[in-house]
Write a protein that holds these residues in place. Structure first.
Motif, PDB file in Angstrom:
ATOM      1  N   LEU A  70      97.952  -1.153 -13.021  1.00  0.00           N
ATOM      2  CA  LEU A  70      99.241  -0.482 -13.075  1.00  0.00           C
ATOM      3  C   LEU A  70      99.648  -0.066 -11.677  1.00  0.00           C
ATOM      4  O   LEU A  70      98.867   0.546 -10.944  1.00  0.00           O
ATOM      5  N   PRO A  71     100.866  -0.390 -11.283  1.00  0.00           N
ATOM      6  CA  PRO A  71     101.315   0.008  -9.940  1.00  0.00           C
ATOM      7  C   PRO A  71     101.511   1.525  -9.879  1.00  0.00           C
ATOM      8  O   PRO A  71     101.821   2.167 -10.886  1.00  0.00           O
ATOM      9  N   ALA A  72     101.298   2.086  -8.705  1.00  0.00           N
ATOM     10  CA  ALA A  72     101.516   3.520  -8.522  1.00  0.00           C
ATOM     11  C   ALA A  72     103.001   3.811  -8.647  1.00  0.00           C
ATOM     12  O   ALA A  72     103.847   3.005  -8.252  1.00  0.00           O
ATOM     13  N   ARG A  73     103.323   4.974  -9.200  1.00  0.00           N
ATOM     14  CA  ARG A  73     104.732   5.361  -9.311  1.00  0.00           C
ATOM     15  C   ARG A  73     105.279   5.678  -7.932  1.00  0.00           C
ATOM     16  O   ARG A  73     104.677   6.402  -7.157  1.00  0.00           O
TER      17      ARG A  73
END
Length: 85
Positions: A70-73
């Motif tokens: 999951l990409p960082a926000r």
């Protein structure tokens, strides 16, 4: 104790019930009670049993899962704006 009358029971079913009761050494009435009790208990959830989600997970767990990165926000979510606020 409650009473139950079963009307319109065909002769073939009655004869089969009589034979099955004799095989089990019971009266027809006791055999009918046993059959009904067994059918009802089979449909009841087992106390302390597993929930649907757990059973689904166990069913598919052997297939393995998919691990996604999951990409960082990068920003915080923005709440919706409605007219008249």
């Amino acid at each position: 104790m409650a009473s139950l009358t079963i009307r319109n029971l065909d002769e073939r079913t009655k004869a089969q019930l009589r034979i099955q009761a004799a095989r089990h050494g019971r009266s027809m009435e006791e055999e009918a009670r046993t059959i009904l009790r067994t059918a009802i208990e089979a449909r009841q959830p087992v106390a302390g049993g597993k929930g649907l989600g757990t059973r689904i997970h166990e069913h598919f767990a052997q297939l393995g899962g998919v691990e996604l990165e999951l990409p960082a926000r990068s920003s915080l979510p923005i709440p919706a704006q409605f007219e008249g606020e």
